[in-house]
Design an enzyme around this catalytic site. Structure first.
Site, short mmCIF file in Angstrom:
data_model
loop_
_atom_site.label_atom_id
_atom_site.label_comp_id
_atom_site.label_asym_id
_atom_site.label_seq_id
_atom_site.Cartn_x
_atom_site.Cartn_y
_atom_site.Cartn_z
CB THR A 225 -0.92 0.22 1.16
OG1 THR A 225 -0.04 0.47 2.23
CG2 THR A 225 -1.59 -1.26 1.59
CG ASP A 226 1.28 6.11 -1.12
OD1 ASP A 226 2.05 6.31 -0.47
OD2 ASP A 226 1.00 6.74 -2.18
CD1 TRP A 227 4.94 5.22 4.86
CD2 TRP A 227 4.60 4.02 3.23
NE1 TRP A 227 5.86 4.08 4.94
CE2 TRP A 227 5.66 3.41 3.83
CE3 TRP A 227 4.45 3.24 2.07
CZ2 TRP A 227 6.57 2.31 3.34
CZ3 TRP A 227 5.19 2.23 1.45
CH2 TRP A 227 6.21 1.48 2.17
#
Length: 807
Positions: A228-230
């Site tokens: 995932t993106d952060w």
């Protein structure tokens, strides 16, 4: 499964916890089974491993590393070998810092020049973006480090990026916004991929089975890990069910408990859980084994020289009236502009690199074969006028044979977390440029900017060089081009419109509330300008040289093209030959021409070389929504070779037999798309393209867990509206100072669920839901849920940690 023996030994609690990060940058280790953690770090144009407390926005200092030119610059090189060389260097540095996964390259399509993060992306064209990204990936991964191309997918704006829904048709999705990732996976061999924050057609990217399962893993045969993106996970359960392997940064054990509950109630199968664990385990074991043989150091001098080479190959000569450049030896030169003293060499946000060294034009020009008559600041880069600085600059310019004027976009103009609102360079820089042109006609404009700008002032410059954001060695690279030691060979990877209102997405960008409607469809960048007949300042693929090239002898076969390029000048140079294909007209709407191949060719003065560009599976295909697959249309195709999208030198016709007779469109209902004039597409036409009604994207009613902090201006709670006003005031104050507060920008657009995903387990999703209740005017009920959730979450976390420790 590859690691069934290990997975059989793992407890359910270990499996569930394994799929989330343990801190900002690391995955969770399981010591009793010998499973180490892996370290991720930002790295589109340099490794950003933070030495102390971790944050994903670049707020805290990172270890020194080579700062290469950003992707927007290197995209202009059109040089895959160079990109792979940069990738190897990035991989070496990552390995030496014990970084296992480098979060890059970024290869989202530049739908609009207003996107605040365009400096991190290669191009408006998917083929060029994909080829350059694939080369980076091959280089990085040759060093035992995983590349993690991002952001998958359709992440074209910074505004509300964590909650916006990108609404587009399947053909545009496949041909424009996914093709670069397809190339990165198939040709680059990417072993990791990062999902984007946004939803795509109503489903968040990280839990979108159409993207992650049907396309990424089934169609493209991707067998790596999805990260995932952060803070980009919406539902961890849905993410795992879709094949997302690692939720970052550190959501705490609440996410793990959600997985356990889902397996128990049947919304997540054991096979889905084990499959994600197996993929991640495979990556961890592979990376930790590679790390044992990894580089312990790297040659800083060689990497600096490579950064210079990358910048040199990426500089674009846009204008050179009267052959002012290269400058004659001994020429009296004045260097003017704050960017000469304090260079703008990289973007802002999570990609900020702490450079090992940094050159300035003020310093390196002293070693050049010219006579420096002086250097001065000239203007304040934030746009405020300063008459004393201007007076000093004009006096200096009058003493010189030529003026090197360094100017461009300041740090506030383009940044992660916010989009631009215009394409103008700050006013004080342009007013000085106009004044300089009055006292000295030989102005060499040296631009620093990570994205497109309007250039109505170009007549004030006799020559213009665009360096984009050239990295730590950009200054010496630029001086070498100015003096003729290097012949410029950069070509624009994006179109430069006359004005913002000429851009195809002008009426639709950015998505204002819940939805970003991609009404322009396929017609992005040059695909639009060429089809609609809109004049541009500088076309896609354009760039001048200190020599000239001619093309001849085009031969077209079923496998590709063959032609000859000749350097007709007296200087060695490098030409970028571009292959464009124009399809049959009438049945299937399509852009007037599309890039389908390119080659960068070095040529000695007077040399001729015959080169070939092969066709591939993407050369003639289009996505047919009727058959739900790529097809080839029957008819005559124009095969063109050009020096830019508007400078076609050679053309031939090739006739192909199609693969289907299914007509997916009703032309009478889609006149804008068949004409290419897509700046005012009606809702009826867009719905015909989508094949379903346009989703309602209006904000209204009570706020939900996926609504953003910036929406609290219409919240029922007075307290929430007060918090909004405070946040907005702080944001405006930071912008007025000329330096964006990235933390504020992130919070401003963050949905409430993000609090539970970004606080290392301190805040649970139950508590976030309580906050939403407060915002919606249910203060007592909400505060009770927040307080109760805090204690129940702490108790549950403690019990879970005890199970993980085996005590």
């Amino acid at each position: 499964m590859k690691h069934e023996d290990i997975i059989r030994k793992m407890t359910m609690e270990e499996k569930a916890a394994f799929l989330s990060g343990k801190n900002v940058w690391q995955s969770r280790n399981i010591d009793r089974l010998g499973i180490d953690s892996i370290f991720c770090a930002d790295g589109p144009h340099g490794v950003r491993k933070q030495a102390g407390a971790g944050d994903h926005l670049g707020l805290n200092a990172s270890l020194p590393a080579t700062c290469f030119p950003t992707a927007a610059a290197v995209g202009n090189s059109w040089d895959e070998d160079l990109a792979e060389e940069i990738g190897r260097a990035l991989g070496e540095e990552a390995s030496s810092q014990e970084v296992n996964v480098l979060l890059g390259p970024g290869l989202n399509i530049k739908r609009s020049p207003l996107c605040g993060r365009n400096f991190e992306y290669f191009s408006e064209d998917p083929l060029l973006s994909g080829k350059m990204a694939a080369a980076y990936i091959r280089g990085i991964q040759s060093q035992g480090v995983y590349a993690c191309p991002k952001h998958f997918a359709v992440n074209s704006q910074e505004r509300l990026r964590m909650s916006v829904d990108s609404v587009l048709d399947e053909r545009t999705l496949r041909e424009i916004y996914l093709e670069a990732f397809e190339i990165a996976v198939k040709e680059g061999g990417a072993k990791a991929i990062m999902t984007s924050y946004n939803a795509v057609n109503g489903v968040y990217a990280n839990e979108n089975k159409h993207l992650l399962q049907e396309i990424l893993r089934s169609d493209w045969k991707f067998d790596g890990i999805v990260i995932t993106d952060w803070g980009g996970s919406n539902s961890h359960v849905k993410g795992v069910a879709a094949g997302s392997n690692l939720e970052m940064p550190a959501p705490g054990l609440g996410s793990a408990r959600e997985l356990l509950a889902a397996v128990e109630n049947g919304t997540l199968t054991m096979e889905e859980l084990d499959s994600c664990v197996d993929d991640l385990l495979d990556a961890v074991l592979d990376l930790t084994a590679s790390q044992k043989n990894g580089k312990k150091s790297f040659d800083e001098k060689l990497h600096h020289e490579l950064a210079r080479k990358a910048s040199q190959e990426s500089i674009v000569l846009l204008k050179n009236d009267d052959d002012l450049l290269p400058l004659d030896s001994g020429c009296n030169v004045a260097v003017i502009g704050d960017f000469a003293l304090k260079p703008r060499y990289q973007g802002a946000g999570s990609s900020i690199v702490n450079p090992l060294s940094l050159e300035t034009m003020e310093t390196v020009i002293k070693d050049a074969p010219v006579n420096l008559v002086g250097c001065c600041k000239g203007y304040k880069r934030n746009g405020k006028e300063d008459e004393e600085l201007k007076k000093e600059a004009l006096a200096l310019a009058a003493k010189a044979d030529a003026v090197i004027y360094c100017f461009g976009l300041d740090e506030l103009s383009e940044s992660e977390g916010q989009d631009r609102t215009h394409l103008e360079i700050p006013g004080s820089q342009i007013s000085l440029l106009k004044a300089l042109a009055e006292v000295n006609p030989n102005i060499i404009g040296v631009l620093s900017a990570g994205s497109v700008i309007e250039m109505p002032w170009q007549s004030c410059c006799k020559s213009i060089l665009h360096g984009y954001l050239g990295g730590q060695a950009g200054a010496s690279a630029m001086v070498r081009v100015i003096t003729g030691e290097v012949n410029p060979s950069g070509r624009l990877a994006e179109s430069y419109p006359m004005k913002l209102s000429d851009t195809p997405s002008y009426q639709y960008f950015p998505g204002k509330e819940r939805c970003a409607e991609y009404r322009e469809g396929l017609f992005v960048g040059y695909r639009y300008y060429g089809t609609a007949g809109i004049a541009v300042r500088y076309p896609f693929g354009f760039g001048l040289s200190y020599t000239t090239f001619s093309y001849s002898g085009l031969q077209v076969s079923e496998n590709g093209v063959r032609f000859t390029i000749t350097n007709q000048g007296s200087r060695d140079g490098r030409e970028v030959a571009q292959l464009y294909v124009s399809g049959p007209k009438g049945r299937i709407f399509r852009p007037e021409k599309e890039l389908k191949g390119f080659i960068k060719v070095p040529l000695k003065a007077g040399e001729s070389r015959t080169v070939e560009i092969s066709f591939d599976d993407k050369t003639f295909r289009y996505w047919n929504t009727g058959t739900d697959r790529f097809e080839i249309e029957s008819g005559d195709y124009t095969i063109s070779i050009g020096a830019s999208a508007e400078d076609i030198r050679l053309s031939e016709t090739l006739t192909l037999v199609g693969t289907t007779d299914v007509q997916p469109y009703k032309p009478e209902k889609m006149k804008s798309y068949y004409s290419g004039k897509v700046t005012d597409v009606s809702s009826e036409e867009f719905e015909s393209l989508l094949g379903h009604p346009i989703p309602n994207g209006k904000w209204s009613g009570e706020l939900g867990i996926n609504d953003a902090f910036c929406q609290m201006y219409y919240a029922k709670s007075r307290l929430a509206r007060l918090v909004y006003r405070i946040l907005n005031a702080l944001k405006n104050r930071s912008e007025a100072k000329g330096k964006p507060d990235l933390n504020l920008l992130f919070i401003f657009s963050m949905p409430f669920r993000g609090i539970a995903k970004m606080t290392n387990g301190v805040v649970s999703m139950e508590m976030a839901q309580g906050m939403v209740l407060i915002v919606n005017g249910h203060f007592l009920k909400g505060i009770k849920q927040v307080i109760g959730g805090f204690f129940s979450n702490a108790k549950a976390n403690k019990a879970y940690e005890k199970k993980l420790s085996g005590k």
